[in-house]
Motif scaffolding. Sequence first.
Motif: not given
Length: 526
Positions: A45-52
Amino acid sequence: MSKLITLYDTTLRDGSQGEQVSLSAEDKLRIAQKLDEFGIHYIEGGWPGSNPKDARFFEMARKTPLRTSRLTAFGSTRRARTRADKDKNIKKLLNTEVETLAIFGKSWDLHAFQILGVPLDENLSMIEDTISYLKKQGRELIYDAEHFFDGYKHNQNYALRTLTAAVNGGADIIVLCDTNGGTLPYELQTILSDTMPLIKVPVGIHAHNDCGLALANSIVAVQLGTTMVQGTINGYGERCGNADLITVIGNLEMKMGYDCVGPEKLKQLTELSRYVSEVANIPPLNQRPFVGKSAFAHKGGVHVSGIMKSPKSYEHIDPEKVGNRRRILVSDLSGKSNIEYKAREMDIRLKENGHEIQKIVYEIKKLEDQGYQFDAAEGSLELLIKKAIGQFEEPFTLESFRVITEKNHSGPSTSQATIKISVGNDQEITAAEGDGPVNALDNALRKALTKFFPHIEDMSLVDYKVRVIDGSEATAAKVRVQIETRDPREIWSTIGVSPNIIEASWQALEDSVQYKLSREANHSKP
Ligand SMILES: [Zn+2]
């Protein structure tokens, strides 16, 4: 023995790093739902640490859980010289509450040492600690060995030690990444043959396409025993993109006898590819293997007559198995067979003696010489065929039109069009405004026609393309306008060519409406 391959889609993470790709959190959710419906096993789903935005996506995804796919969150190993349980980004990963996490770490000593600036031993601890901490939180762990193949080429021993660290930490799957996409299939083959026996957990492949080899590398990896393939729909991704899962699936299922999604879902492959390109707002690639509009399009006369005898003669698979369809194109290269096939498809009966076909071929060649292109304008082609053999009755005739565009200072320009048409013995004059001259003309034409043909209200313009072309007389540059129109029943394209852009647009518009009306007349026949 079942030959099951696990598909891991990273369109929402790696794919959205592609230059043209920009997906909102809502777009991502729509794509995730489509992938779920199709039966992709894992969706990153994504990289929660890299962007809101990614953090918001995971929040939304919690409220609409997927039915079959496993959602995963992506993140890096802990920072150097901290503890995994104190690392902010690792906390964010856990906050997503997804069951499966994908952690990437450095396999290439150059990256650990020069890019991250950490001692090589500390890099190994970062990998092992992070994974073992997350395993203790009860998650399934996929370890992405970033730059594994480059790392292996530079420092084989160290690259292997990073994998051991991941396995010792408790990784469930090790994914070997060709992050820079520079590995050739025969190099990958040698490295995998040496490495696979040393890895005690299932292995996956993550290939980038910088040498145009992401697909080849993924296929070779599967042949050598990797059981997970990572990639993106349509190959979207950073630089030249990732392995295209669409083509990976086509090959694994249709050519190699592997089971990824099964034959029923495979029939939705074309739709999946087009859906994602629609949401990503990137025009679909016509030449995309298996699913592209041209993947089963035949233009050369010899090919078409072959196809009519046996489709196998020029098609490597049955297009319907991947949800695509065969198309026969008609152009100045066409022979008799193309016209025959096309006419049959359009429900037009041609006389046996061949005179009509000759006439149609002559018309097509003449117009293509002037810059028309009928293989991309099937609506105009149908009208041309009907006109050439006298089976076309004009539903309306243009008497005249006038278009004015005005601009004052820096304000926006405005356009008005007036048009006079006749339908049988009736005449109609109307005027309309529009965003631009073509839009104004379109509006005026529809307004004039609605009285006679109320049906045209359900048609709308979906695409309008203009190209500058050189006709065979090199006098003035001509433009070719191609428009695509849809109604609830179908989509059709029509074409116009002229040195004047308004005239070319008018031809395409007129054909578009004439096509629609002639179809309606057909449908209303008993
Ligand atoms: Zn990648």
